[in-house]
Structures are given as structure tokens and as C-alpha cells.
Scaffold this motif. Structure first.
Motif, PDB file in Angstrom:
ATOM      1  N   TYR A 240      87.554  76.395  53.203  1.00  0.00           N
ATOM      2  CA  TYR A 240      86.994  76.246  54.558  1.00  0.00           C
ATOM      3  C   TYR A 240      85.510  75.902  54.485  1.00  0.00           C
ATOM      4  O   TYR A 240      85.027  75.031  55.188  1.00  0.00           O
TER       5      TYR A 240
ATOM      6  N   GLY B 268      85.116  72.339  52.857  1.00  0.00           N
ATOM      7  CA  GLY B 268      85.552  71.288  53.783  1.00  0.00           C
ATOM      8  C   GLY B 268      84.522  71.064  54.877  1.00  0.00           C
ATOM      9  O   GLY B 268      84.181  69.931  55.225  1.00  0.00           O
ATOM     10  N   ARG B 269      83.987  72.155  55.385  1.00  0.00           N
ATOM     11  CA  ARG B 269      83.006  72.061  56.461  1.00  0.00           C
ATOM     12  C   ARG B 269      81.737  71.369  55.958  1.00  0.00           C
ATOM     13  O   ARG B 269      81.173  70.520  56.632  1.00  0.00           O
ATOM     14  N   LYS B 270      81.317  71.740  54.746  1.00  0.00           N
ATOM     15  CA  LYS B 270      80.102  71.134  54.171  1.00  0.00           C
ATOM     16  C   LYS B 270      80.241  69.620  54.035  1.00  0.00           C
ATOM     17  O   LYS B 270      79.315  68.871  54.286  1.00  0.00           O
ATOM     18  N   LEU B 271      81.449  69.221  53.674  1.00  0.00           N
ATOM     19  CA  LEU B 271      81.704  67.803  53.403  1.00  0.00           C
ATOM     20  C   LEU B 271      81.546  66.942  54.657  1.00  0.00           C
ATOM     21  O   LEU B 271      81.130  65.789  54.592  1.00  0.00           O
ATOM     22  N   TYR B 272      81.890  67.516  55.808  1.00  0.00           N
ATOM     23  CA  TYR B 272      81.907  66.711  57.030  1.00  0.00           C
ATOM     24  C   TYR B 272      80.846  67.115  58.043  1.00  0.00           C
ATOM     25  O   TYR B 272      80.725  66.492  59.091  1.00  0.00           O
ATOM     26  N   CYS B 273      80.080  68.157  57.740  1.00  0.00           N
ATOM     27  CA  CYS B 273      79.054  68.607  58.678  1.00  0.00           C
ATOM     28  C   CYS B 273      77.935  67.581  58.749  1.00  0.00           C
ATOM     29  O   CYS B 273      77.463  67.096  57.730  1.00  0.00           O
ATOM     30  N   GLN B 274      77.544  67.241  59.970  1.00  0.00           N
ATOM     31  CA  GLN B 274      76.491  66.226  60.143  1.00  0.00           C
ATOM     32  C   GLN B 274      75.248  66.806  60.777  1.00  0.00           C
ATOM     33  O   GLN B 274      74.435  66.074  61.337  1.00  0.00           O
ATOM     34  N   GLU B 275      75.121  68.128  60.745  1.00  0.00           N
ATOM     35  CA  GLU B 275      73.945  68.753  61.373  1.00  0.00           C
ATOM     36  C   GLU B 275      72.803  68.853  60.384  1.00  0.00           C
ATOM     37  O   GLU B 275      73.023  69.049  59.204  1.00  0.00           O
TER      38      GLU B 275
ATOM     39  N   VAL C 158      88.132  60.820  59.888  1.00  0.00           N
ATOM     40  CA  VAL C 158      87.909  60.210  58.570  1.00  0.00           C
ATOM     41  C   VAL C 158      88.493  61.053  57.432  1.00  0.00           C
ATOM     42  O   VAL C 158      88.743  60.537  56.353  1.00  0.00           O
TER      43      VAL C 158
ATOM     44  N   GLN D 280      81.057  77.464  66.211  1.00  0.00           N
ATOM     45  CA  GLN D 280      80.708  77.568  64.792  1.00  0.00           C
ATOM     46  C   GLN D 280      81.244  78.873  64.201  1.00  0.00           C
ATOM     47  O   GLN D 280      81.849  78.899  63.133  1.00  0.00           O
TER      48      GLN D 280
ATOM     49  N   LYS E 290      78.392  67.139  69.688  1.00  0.00           N
ATOM     50  CA  LYS E 290      77.735  68.114  68.804  1.00  0.00           C
ATOM     51  C   LYS E 290      78.763  68.991  68.080  1.00  0.00           C
ATOM     52  O   LYS E 290      78.623  69.264  66.888  1.00  0.00           O
TER      53      LYS E 290
ATOM     54  N   ASN F 164      81.762  68.215  67.322  1.00  0.00           N
ATOM     55  CA  ASN F 164      82.483  67.434  66.308  1.00  0.00           C
ATOM     56  C   ASN F 164      81.603  67.029  65.127  1.00  0.00           C
ATOM     57  O   ASN F 164      82.081  66.422  64.176  1.00  0.00           O
ATOM     58  N   ARG F 165      80.320  67.383  65.197  1.00  0.00           N
ATOM     59  CA  ARG F 165      79.461  67.198  64.026  1.00  0.00           C
ATOM     60  C   ARG F 165      79.372  68.470  63.169  1.00  0.00           C
ATOM     61  O   ARG F 165      78.712  68.486  62.146  1.00  0.00           O
ATOM     62  N   LEU F 166      80.053  69.536  63.622  1.00  0.00           N
ATOM     63  CA  LEU F 166      80.004  70.795  62.851  1.00  0.00           C
ATOM     64  C   LEU F 166      80.813  70.709  61.563  1.00  0.00           C
ATOM     65  O   LEU F 166      80.605  71.494  60.645  1.00  0.00           O
ATOM     66  N   GLY F 167      81.801  69.776  61.523  1.00  0.00           N
ATOM     67  CA  GLY F 167      82.551  69.566  60.280  1.00  0.00           C
ATOM     68  C   GLY F 167      83.785  70.443  60.113  1.00  0.00           C
ATOM     69  O   GLY F 167      84.473  70.341  59.100  1.00  0.00           O
ATOM     70  N   ILE F 168      84.073  71.304  61.071  1.00  0.00           N
ATOM     71  CA  ILE F 168      85.191  72.266  60.917  1.00  0.00           C
ATOM     72  C   ILE F 168      86.524  71.523  60.745  1.00  0.00           C
ATOM     73  O   ILE F 168      87.273  71.814  59.814  1.00  0.00           O
TER      74      ILE F 168
ATOM     75  N   GLY G 135      88.077  70.862  57.319  1.00  0.00           N
ATOM     76  CA  GLY G 135      87.029  69.857  57.208  1.00  0.00           C
ATOM     77  C   GLY G 135      87.422  68.567  57.898  1.00  0.00           C
ATOM     78  O   GLY G 135      88.530  68.071  57.706  1.00  0.00           O
ATOM     79  N   GLY G 136      86.504  68.026  58.705  1.00  0.00           N
ATOM     80  CA  GLY G 136      86.786  66.768  59.392  1.00  0.00           C
ATOM     81  C   GLY G 136      85.951  66.625  60.647  1.00  0.00           C
ATOM     82  O   GLY G 136      85.104  67.482  60.942  1.00  0.00           O
ATOM     83  N   LEU G 137      86.204  65.530  61.345  1.00  0.00           N
ATOM     84  CA  LEU G 137      85.382  65.213  62.521  1.00  0.00           C
ATOM     85  C   LEU G 137      86.026  65.660  63.826  1.00  0.00           C
ATOM     86  O   LEU G 137      85.411  65.597  64.877  1.00  0.00           O
TER      87      LEU G 137
END
Lengths: 184, 292
Positions: free
Chosen positions: A174, A177-184, B52, B188, B242, B244-248, B254-256
Motif C-alpha cells: 500500500y 503503490g501510493r508512493k509510485l503514483y502520488c503527485q503531491e 495509468v 488520505q 487533488k 486523485n493526486r494522492l496516489g491511493i 496505487g494509481g490515479l
């Protein structure tokens, strides 16, 4: 990605060979258990009594299935939130439990217990309960029938899909995966 | 004159039999759990195109397949068939006969959950925690409206996503930025637990309990339908982007696609208060409506 076929009970070698992100297909017997059943199991351990199921090498699936309609083995059966079992899980891991299936994050105490004893935590897809029920080919209540959907069921599963979220080395899919897609 | 006025009025009263309410609530409980609304399924498909993460795409496809199996085989899409949350808009020109209204709704829930092989997920006393065995009590929200119809929406709500919901009484000085931060922090913190992709219902304003109800009502809107006020619609879009930029991502792996939509409802508030409630719904965003 290739899926690893696993048959229960899991040996120490099998469970410690698994790594986060590995997709697995589970076969054989697994047991169900939620909060209420966990509470009773831990109470038995506190009293020094024997558990109604032998946990050595076993997997507990955190699920409270819906009732089986006529002609079905089981109703819908997707994973429930694992965090509610966190306060009980280390006690069962000490008893030899090697795998847990659920959804959602585990506490640090559970992660440490998995590391210490070589256990793993798998995620099944939350909410895909109609789909998952197709992998369950036998179901019977083996303890605590008074708990209804929370009773402990013995399930036989065939190619039950899950993914390793926490391995026996402290990895956490978890977080990764979050790190890979996080854009903050 | 008074008598005449009364009799004219009485002509406009329409009677509705409580037995019809029982049957309709029972039907809605089952349909809501078996058939995911098309707008939700379509939002899975749209998200699958923009996602993605490969595992995210796979999961979204599996959710479409899951919804199809549930609808085709009349089995619940999720084993957690929820608390029966029932919204009623009762026309003021309706007279309910042959029973007690709340009891009729609860009887409908009993019947629907029993006959539909839905899971009974309610305990009677929250501390003693003994299952009532019939999924009652239903949570009923009653609103009286003009007209002579009864509109009933059954919205089964799962425990996993409800548990990750939150409410905070902000200071008015914290304003829209404070509200945004609270929504983002709540999502989050929820992480993978509430079965993403999510629908986020947000209540802003009112009193504490009104704010929570606004957030719940926001979940009933078709997925992605914007608020009628342009500033609120813009806030919904901003929060969705915003989140969907957290990456959860789908299933939290993981994903958008963490959320499919953010829906906000607002209400007037006390000069001292800025309540914000975030009611998280899993991807099994279930609700069915009938107008009697």
C-alpha cells in the motif's frame, strides 16, 4: 504478471518466500474470521484453552459472507477491513497462523508480528464479492454459529486471487503503490 | 366556511397503504444490492481509460465484471449489504393507512434482506453487539414535501467506508482552505480501507447533525453530476483532482483513480460555525428510488 499457486497449509518456507506485489492463487482450506470470532479465540487463549481450529500454517480470510441462496455454496464473499482485527492478530500469528486475507492497512504491531513469525498479509479486491465467491467451492460453519455471518467458516477455495501486501520482511505494498503514483 | 374549506382540502388527500411501502422497500433493498446503477458502472469504464496503473486498470475491469455477475445472477455485488439507510420524501397531501410508517419501512427491510439472501449486518445495542438477525433497525431520514406522492430511496451503506468518514467543526476563519484540507486529510487517512475508487460526499454548513446528513445526501447524486452553484461545482472538481493526486488508487494498490467523484452539499450556518462532514462511499455506491 505470473501468479504463484499456493496450497494451504503454508510452510514457513513458502510464507517467507513471498514478497509484496506478488499475485497468488490460493488453493485448499482457509478459515473465515471477523472481529467477534477473533475476540472469542483470543479469550480462549487467555484462558489457556484449546482453539476450535488448528491455526498452524493456516490462512484466515477476514470475511462475513452473505447467506447462500438456494443452489449456491456461499453468498457474496469479499474481504472486510483488516485493521479491525489488528488488536487480535498477533496472538493468532503466535499460534502458527501464516496468512491473513483482507483489505486495508495493518498496524505496526501486526507487521512486526508477521516479521517475527514469518507470516504474510494478502489483499483481495474489496467489493468484488460476487466475483470472488466463484472461487469458493465448499463452505461449512465450524465454530460460533450464533455469530451468523461472523461465524468461523471452513472454506475450500480454488484459485482464489490475492496479492501480497505485507510480507515477512516488513514490506508494504500500500505504501509503495501510493508512493509510485502520488503527485503531491 | 371553515367546514367547506376543510372538505375541499380533504378531497386532495391521497391515501397510501403501508403494505405497499413494505413491499417497495423490500424490493429496493434487493435491487440496490444486486444492480449497480449505470452511472457508477460507466464511471468505472471512464476511469479505466484514464488510469495509468496496470493493476488499477485490471481492478476497474474486475469491478465492471463483478457488477455484471451480481446483476445477472441476482446476488449482492458486495457481501456487506449494509445498513439500510432510507430517505423518504413524504408529500403533505398523503395519508398513510393500515400501519405505522416507520414499522412498515423496517418490515420492508426485514423482508428484503430475508428474501434476497442479503447479509444481516446490524447489532441492536452498539455496546452489547448482538446481531438483530434481520438487518433492522433501518436508519430513516424523513422530509415532508408538498404534493401527494411518497418518494423512497434505499441506500445500503457498507461499514468499511462509513468507518473512514469524519466530521469537524471548523472555525469560520479556516474558510474554504480549511474545508479542503479536512476533506483531503480524511481521504488520505482512509487510504486503502474504504474500498477505493470512492465517491466522496461532503457537507458544508448547517449544524453538526445537518452537516452529516448533507454529506450523506450528496452521495445520492448521479456520479459526477456537478452542483448547481458554479463555485461549489468548481470546488468539487478541484477536490477530485487533488484527491486523485494522492496516489491511493483502485483497491489502494496505487494509481490515479482514488475517487470517481466529489459531491458537495451546502446549507446556511451559524455565524460562529463552519461544520464540514466527509461521508466516504466505496465503489459499491448503491441506491434505488421509487415514487409511490
Amino acid at each position: 504478471m505470473t501468479r504463484v499457486h499456493l496450497t494451504t497449509p503454508l510452510s514457513q518456507e513458502t510464507s517467507t518466500n513471498l514478497r509484496i506485489g506478488q499475485q497468488v492463487l490460493l488453493n485448499g482450506v482457509i478459515y473465515t474470521g471477523r472481529d467477534a470470532a477473533h475476540k472469542r479465540l483470543v479469550e480462549l487463549l487467555d484462558q489457556g484453552k484449546e482453539l476450535p481450529i488448528d491455526l498452524k500454517g493456516q490462512i484466515i480470510y477476514y470475511v462475513g459472507p452473505s447467506p447462500a441462496s438456494p443452489g449456491r455454496v456461499i453468498g457474496s464473499a469479499g474481504p472486510t477491513t483488516a485493521g479491525r482485527m489488528d488488536s487480535y492478530a498477533p496472538r493468532l500469528i503466535e499460534q502458527g497462523l501464516k496468512g491473513m486475507i483482507g483489505k486495508g492497512a495493518r498496524s505496526q504491531a501486526v507487521v512486526e508480528s508477521m516479521k517475527k513469525h514469518g507470516a504474510v498479509y494478502f489483499a483481495a479486491i474489496g467489493g468484488a464479492a460476487a466475483l470472488i465467491s466463484r472461487c469458493i467451492i465448499e463452505s461449512e460453519v465450524v465454530a460460533y454459529p450464533d455469530l451468523g455471518p461472523e461465524a468461523i467458516h471452513r472454506l475450500v477455495v480454488k484459485d482464489f486471487p490475492a496479492i501480497v501486501v505485507n510480507d515477512a520482511f516488513g514490506g508494504d505494498l500500500y505504501q509503495e503503490g501510493r508512493k509510485l503514483y502520488c503527485q503531491e | 366556511m371553515l367546514t367547506l374549506a376543510y372538505s375541499r382540502r380533504s378531497l386532495a388527500i391521497r391515501t397510501v397503504d403501508c403494505n405497499i411501502i413494505i413491499d417497495e422497500v423490500a424490493r429496493l433493498c434487493q435491487e440496490a444490492n444486486f444492480k449497480l446503477e449505470e452511472d457508477v458502472v460507466e464511471s468505472f469504464k471512464r476511469s479505466c481509460e484514464s488510469e495509468v496503473s496496470q493493476s488499477g486498470k485490471e481492478i476497474l475491469n474486475l469491478l465492471v465484471e463483478n457488477a455484471t455477475i451480481a446483476a445477472t445472477e441476482s446476488i449482492p455485488m458486495c457481501q456487506d449489504t449494509g445498513v439500510a439507510v432510507v430517505f423518504v420524501e413524504l408529500g403533505q397531501d398523503v395519508q398513510l393507512v393500515n400501519g405505522d410508517f416507520s414499522e412498515a419501512i423496517n418490515e420492508g427491510v426485514r423482508k428484503g434482506y430475508r428474501e434476497g439472501y442479503l447479509r444481516k449486518s446490524m447489532v441492536g445495542h452498539p455496546l452489547e453487539r448482538v446481531n438483530t438477525g434481520d438487518n433492522t433497525p433501518a436508519v430513516i431520514h424523513l422530509k415532508m414535501v408538498s404534493g401527494d406522492k411518497v418518494k423512497i430511496t434505499v441506500a445500503p451503506k457498507g461499514g468499511g467506508s462509513e468507518n473512514m468518514s469524519a466530521l469537524k467543526m471548523l472555525k469560520p476563519a479556516e474558510g474554504v482552505e480549511g474545508a479542503k484540507k479536512f476533506v483531503l486529510d480524511t481521504v488520505q487517512n482512509a487510504g486503502p480501507n474504504p474500498c477505493p475508487p470512492l465517491i466522496i460526499g461532503v457537507g458544508i454548513g448547517g449544524t453538526m447533525e445537518k452537516c452529516a446528513l448533507l454529506a450523506k445526501e450528496a452521495l445520492l447524486r448521479p456520479v459526477g453530476q456537478p452542483h448547481s452553484l458554479p463555485d461549489i461545482a468548481k470546488l468539487e472538481q478541484e477536490l477530485l483532482a487533488k484527491i486523485n493526486r494522492l496516489g491511493i488508487g483502485p483497491a489502494g494498490l496505487g494509481g490515479l483513480t482514488t475517487a470517481l467523484a466529489v459531491h458537495i452539499e451546502i446549507f446556511g450556518a451559524h455565524i460562529a460555525s463552519l461544520p464540514v462532514a466527509v461521508n466516504i462511499n466505496c465503489h459499491a455506491a448503491r441506491h434505488k428510488t421509487v415514487v409511490i
